[in-house]
Design an enzyme around this catalytic site. Sequence first.
Site, PDB file in Angstrom:
ATOM      1  N   TYR A 242      -1.725  -0.476  11.078  1.00 60.76           N
ATOM      2  CA  TYR A 242      -1.878  -1.137   9.770  1.00 60.76           C
ATOM      3  C   TYR A 242      -0.677  -0.859   8.878  1.00 60.76           C
ATOM      4  O   TYR A 242      -0.023  -1.778   8.373  1.00 60.76           O
ATOM      5  CB  TYR A 242      -3.168  -0.669   9.080  1.00 60.76           C
ATOM      6  CG  TYR A 242      -3.205  -0.991   7.587  1.00 60.76           C
ATOM      7  CD1 TYR A 242      -3.223  -2.310   7.141  1.00 60.76           C
ATOM      8  CD2 TYR A 242      -3.205   0.028   6.635  1.00 60.76           C
ATOM      9  CE1 TYR A 242      -3.241  -2.610   5.784  1.00 60.76           C
ATOM     10  CE2 TYR A 242      -3.231  -0.256   5.277  1.00 60.76           C
ATOM     11  CZ  TYR A 242      -3.247  -1.572   4.851  1.00 60.76           C
ATOM     12  OH  TYR A 242      -3.255  -1.873   3.505  1.00 60.76           O
TER      13      TYR A 242
ATOM     14  N   LYS B 260       2.294  -3.336   7.375  1.00 60.98           N
ATOM     15  CA  LYS B 260       2.541  -3.510   5.939  1.00 60.98           C
ATOM     16  C   LYS B 260       3.980  -3.111   5.603  1.00 60.98           C
ATOM     17  O   LYS B 260       4.631  -3.754   4.781  1.00 60.98           O
ATOM     18  CB  LYS B 260       1.550  -2.683   5.103  1.00 60.98           C
ATOM     19  CG  LYS B 260       0.118  -3.187   5.124  1.00 60.98           C
ATOM     20  CD  LYS B 260      -0.053  -4.583   4.528  1.00 60.98           C
ATOM     21  CE  LYS B 260       0.145  -4.624   3.016  1.00 60.98           C
ATOM     22  NZ  LYS B 260      -0.227  -5.959   2.458  1.00 60.98           N
TER      23      LYS B 260
ATOM     24  N   THR C  96       0.818  -1.209   0.000  1.00 58.63           N
ATOM     25  CA  THR C  96       0.000   0.000   0.000  1.00 58.63           C
ATOM     26  C   THR C  96       0.857   1.267   0.000  1.00 58.63           C
ATOM     27  O   THR C  96       2.005   1.238   0.466  1.00 58.63           O
ATOM     28  CB  THR C  96      -0.902  -0.007   1.263  1.00 58.63           C
ATOM     29  OG1 THR C  96      -1.426   1.293   1.480  1.00 58.63           O
ATOM     30  CG2 THR C  96      -0.130  -0.395   2.512  1.00 58.63           C
ATOM     31  N   ASP C  97       0.277   2.372  -0.441  1.00 59.51           N
ATOM     32  CA  ASP C  97       0.994   3.659  -0.370  1.00 59.51           C
ATOM     33  C   ASP C  97       1.092   4.155   1.078  1.00 59.51           C
ATOM     34  O   ASP C  97       1.880   5.061   1.372  1.00 59.51           O
ATOM     35  CB  ASP C  97       0.328   4.720  -1.270  1.00 59.51           C
ATOM     36  CG  ASP C  97      -1.124   5.035  -0.915  1.00 59.51           C
ATOM     37  OD1 ASP C  97      -1.700   4.409   0.006  1.00 59.51           O
ATOM     38  OD2 ASP C  97      -1.705   5.920  -1.581  1.00 59.51           O
ATOM     39  N   GLU C  98       0.289   3.555   1.974  1.00 62.86           N
ATOM     40  CA  GLU C  98       0.264   4.056   3.364  1.00 62.86           C
ATOM     41  C   GLU C  98       1.585   3.828   4.083  1.00 62.86           C
ATOM     42  O   GLU C  98       1.858   4.466   5.097  1.00 62.86           O
ATOM     43  CB  GLU C  98      -0.911   3.426   4.132  1.00 62.86           C
ATOM     44  CG  GLU C  98      -2.213   3.701   3.422  1.00 62.86           C
ATOM     45  CD  GLU C  98      -3.463   3.423   4.241  1.00 62.86           C
ATOM     46  OE1 GLU C  98      -3.402   3.464   5.474  1.00 62.86           O
ATOM     47  OE2 GLU C  98      -4.512   3.176   3.615  1.00 62.86           O
TER      48      GLU C  98
HETATM   49  P1  NAD Z   1      -9.546  -7.279   2.475  1.00 63.24           P
HETATM   50  O1  NAD Z   1      -9.486  -7.010   3.928  1.00 63.24           O
HETATM   51  O2  NAD Z   1     -10.794  -7.001   1.719  1.00 63.24           O
HETATM   52  O3  NAD Z   1      -9.184  -8.808   2.194  1.00 63.24           O
HETATM   53  C1  NAD Z   1      -8.176  -9.492   2.887  1.00 63.24           C
HETATM   54  C2  NAD Z   1      -8.364 -10.985   2.625  1.00 63.24           C
HETATM   55  O4  NAD Z   1      -7.289 -11.684   3.286  1.00 63.24           O
HETATM   56  C3  NAD Z   1      -9.681 -11.533   3.190  1.00 63.24           C
HETATM   57  O5  NAD Z   1     -10.276 -12.391   2.237  1.00 63.24           O
HETATM   58  C4  NAD Z   1      -9.237 -12.316   4.424  1.00 63.24           C
HETATM   59  O6  NAD Z   1     -10.089 -13.404   4.718  1.00 63.24           O
HETATM   60  C5  NAD Z   1      -7.851 -12.774   4.002  1.00 63.24           C
HETATM   61  N1  NAD Z   1      -6.973 -13.053   5.150  1.00 63.24           N
HETATM   62  C6  NAD Z   1      -6.797 -12.260   6.254  1.00 63.24           C
HETATM   63  N2  NAD Z   1      -5.928 -12.858   7.096  1.00 63.24           N
HETATM   64  C7  NAD Z   1      -5.550 -14.032   6.511  1.00 63.24           C
HETATM   65  C8  NAD Z   1      -4.667 -15.069   6.889  1.00 63.24           C
HETATM   66  N3  NAD Z   1      -3.992 -15.028   8.054  1.00 63.24           N
HETATM   67  N4  NAD Z   1      -4.493 -16.114   6.048  1.00 63.24           N
HETATM   68  C9  NAD Z   1      -5.170 -16.163   4.880  1.00 63.24           C
HETATM   69  N5  NAD Z   1      -6.040 -15.208   4.466  1.00 63.24           N
HETATM   70  C10 NAD Z   1      -6.221 -14.154   5.284  1.00 63.24           C
HETATM   71  O7  NAD Z   1      -8.304  -6.483   1.869  1.00 63.24           O
HETATM   72  P2  NAD Z   1      -8.146  -5.780   0.443  1.00 63.24           P
HETATM   73  O8  NAD Z   1      -8.651  -4.400   0.538  1.00 63.24           O
HETATM   74  O9  NAD Z   1      -8.651  -6.693  -0.610  1.00 63.24           O
HETATM   75  O10 NAD Z   1      -6.555  -5.696   0.379  1.00 63.24           O
HETATM   76  C11 NAD Z   1      -5.802  -6.771  -0.177  1.00 63.24           C
HETATM   77  C12 NAD Z   1      -4.320  -6.419  -0.108  1.00 63.24           C
HETATM   78  O11 NAD Z   1      -4.085  -5.216  -0.839  1.00 63.24           O
HETATM   79  C13 NAD Z   1      -3.817  -6.150   1.311  1.00 63.24           C
HETATM   80  O12 NAD Z   1      -2.536  -6.703   1.430  1.00 63.24           O
HETATM   81  C14 NAD Z   1      -3.785  -4.638   1.417  1.00 63.24           C
HETATM   82  O13 NAD Z   1      -2.768  -4.212   2.307  1.00 63.24           O
HETATM   83  C15 NAD Z   1      -3.433  -4.262  -0.012  1.00 63.24           C
HETATM   84  N6  NAD Z   1      -3.930  -2.930  -0.450  1.00 63.24           N
HETATM   85  C16 NAD Z   1      -5.236  -2.577  -0.269  1.00 63.24           C
HETATM   86  C17 NAD Z   1      -5.681  -1.341  -0.732  1.00 63.24           C
HETATM   87  C18 NAD Z   1      -7.135  -0.922  -0.603  1.00 63.24           C
HETATM   88  O14 NAD Z   1      -7.459   0.226  -0.945  1.00 63.24           O
HETATM   89  N7  NAD Z   1      -8.031  -1.776  -0.170  1.00 63.24           N
HETATM   90  C19 NAD Z   1      -4.791  -0.460  -1.355  1.00 63.24           C
HETATM   91  C20 NAD Z   1      -3.447  -0.864  -1.517  1.00 63.24           C
HETATM   92  C21 NAD Z   1      -3.037  -2.117  -1.062  1.00 63.24           C
HETATM   93  P1  TYD Z   2     -10.606   4.042   4.431  1.00 58.76           P
HETATM   94  O1  TYD Z   2     -11.573   3.654   3.365  1.00 58.76           O
HETATM   95  O2  TYD Z   2     -10.714   3.410   5.778  1.00 58.76           O
HETATM   96  O3  TYD Z   2      -9.146   3.840   3.822  1.00 58.76           O
HETATM   97  P2  TYD Z   2      -7.690   4.307   4.404  1.00 58.76           P
HETATM   98  O4  TYD Z   2      -7.820   4.732   5.804  1.00 58.76           O
HETATM   99  O5  TYD Z   2      -6.890   3.053   4.260  1.00 58.76           O
HETATM  100  O6  TYD Z   2      -7.230   5.429   3.492  1.00 58.76           O
HETATM  101  O7  TYD Z   2     -10.699   5.615   4.632  1.00 58.76           O
HETATM  102  C1  TYD Z   2     -10.494   6.503   3.562  1.00 58.76           C
HETATM  103  C2  TYD Z   2     -10.551   7.894   4.125  1.00 58.76           C
HETATM  104  O8  TYD Z   2     -11.886   8.148   4.565  1.00 58.76           O
HETATM  105  C3  TYD Z   2      -9.653   8.081   5.335  1.00 58.76           C
HETATM  106  O9  TYD Z   2      -9.108   9.401   5.294  1.00 58.76           O
HETATM  107  C4  TYD Z   2     -10.598   7.944   6.512  1.00 58.76           C
HETATM  108  C5  TYD Z   2     -11.923   8.474   5.959  1.00 58.76           C
HETATM  109  N1  TYD Z   2     -13.140   7.862   6.530  1.00 58.76           N
HETATM  110  C6  TYD Z   2     -14.171   8.692   7.007  1.00 58.76           C
HETATM  111  O10 TYD Z   2     -14.071   9.929   6.972  1.00 58.76           O
HETATM  112  N2  TYD Z   2     -15.302   8.105   7.518  1.00 58.76           N
HETATM  113  C7  TYD Z   2     -15.443   6.748   7.605  1.00 58.76           C
HETATM  114  O11 TYD Z   2     -16.487   6.261   8.124  1.00 58.76           O
HETATM  115  C8  TYD Z   2     -14.397   5.910   7.090  1.00 58.76           C
HETATM  116  C9  TYD Z   2     -14.505   4.408   7.149  1.00 58.76           C
HETATM  117  C10 TYD Z   2     -13.264   6.521   6.553  1.00 58.76           C
END
Ligand code: NAD
Ligand code: TYD
Length: 368
Positions: A161, A165, A135-137
């Site tokens: 988090y 990561k 992630t960019d975070e």
């Molecule tokens: P998500 O929380 O929707 O899905 C995570 C999945 O991993 C779930 O299906 C969960 O059951 C599985 N999981 C959790 N712990 C596990 C374990 N110990 N063993 C096996 N499976 C397990 O997450 P997402 O949003 O789909 O993100 C997927 C990946 O992409 C993550 O690594 C996250 O850091 C990265 N990512 C997410 C975003 C975003 O905006 N959502 C952006 C950049 C990177």
């Molecule tokens: P989120 O979707 O949780 O992603 P991330 O924290 O990984 O960027 O949140 C996106 C942005 O929205 C973040 O700045 C937090 C804000 N946010 C709210 O303002 N209200 C909410 O209920 C949630 C879940 C997030």
Amino acid sequence: MTSPVLVTGGAGFIGSNFVLDWIAATGEPVVTLDALTYAGNRENLASLEVDPRHHFVHGDILDRALLDELLARHRPRAVVHFAAESHVDRSIHGPAAFVKTNVEGTFTLLEATRQHWAGLAEAERSAFRFLHVSTDEVYGSLLPDAPAFTEAHAHAPNSPYSASKAASDHLVRAWHHTYGLPVLTTNCSNNYGPFHFPEKLIPLMIVNALAGKPLPVYGDGMQVRDWLYVKDHCAAIREVLAHGRVGETYNIGGWNEKPNVEIVETVCALLDEMRPDPAGPYLRLVKHVVDRPGHDRRYAIDARKIERELGWRPEETFESGLRKTVRWYLDHAGWVERVQTGAYRDWLSTNYAARSQAEAGHVGAVPG
Ligand code: NAD
Ligand code: TYD
């Protein structure tokens, strides 16, 4: 038959989009390993239930014996590692699970993969890849005028988090540097699209608005994120897997920085158009609530490296991607309803009940 790719976390938001897109785009088989935590939903992969190209395994990346068995049995040509705890607010309430899965889980997966890879014949060994989805975070927070994150930006994570990561990124880097494991790392900005669990900003706003519930905006809502449609992320990962240089990191982003309040306004405007509420515009439901502790102010991704080296650019604009997303949620009310049961409900009450109490005690901290 072609060797499969092993996808961890393939029942989650991005993982399930990736598995569906991978099979549609390449026709190649996938083994999905997922622990089915609250965020994992097998329903996301229902269309592959009887597809011989897909094999689902319910299991944990911390289970070394299972990993060894899966790698030996399926002999994947690549591991694509999505499995993680992914929600910042949950990491504030309970960081232990993040260290467990994101750090220890990635370590366990790296070790199992390294042992498997070391035993492969030369041709398979050199073709093998471990792609770590990050992630960019991990880069921390940017000042308003600072240039966007490049791959050279130092890791400076601020939440449990992002710290977990960042730790996993470092492990992946070290397993390449020390053991020669052929790794690739991607650091992507905020995704949105189908199958997004409604605890994250965009799906939460859609689902709450449709239910006539408050739309909780943390603090002043001027935090900036860069947003990418999930299918563009999936296409970028396919490119990196196919042509990325081993050991390299690729930033992935949408060239689309927006403050949260603008996201909420756009979601509301789309809903006003697509599912008007007789009670009035959805924006009336916005409620500013206590800010997230340590809330990063701004993320921005410089995605020029992946464009220069691999020719990838996002296909969707924010407007087209968000419209598709809202349409998807309107068309999948059953999915939303089934997700909103059990653990999900408990989580909502933990997160927002605590905010209401804090709000009552620190009225001055609540803008709006
Ligand atoms: P998500 O929380 O929707 O899905 C995570 C999945 O991993 C779930 O299906 C969960 O059951 C599985 N999981 C959790 N712990 C596990 C374990 N110990 N063993 C096996 N499976 C397990 O997450 P997402 O949003 O789909 O993100 C997927 C990946 O992409 C993550 O690594 C996250 O850091 C990265 N990512 C997410 C975003 C975003 O905006 N959502 C952006 C950049 C990177
Ligand atoms: P989120 O979707 O949780 O992603 P991330 O924290 O990984 O960027 O949140 C996106 C942005 O929205 C973040 O700045 C937090 C804000 N946010 C709210 O303002 N209200 C909410 O209920 C949630 C879940 C997030």
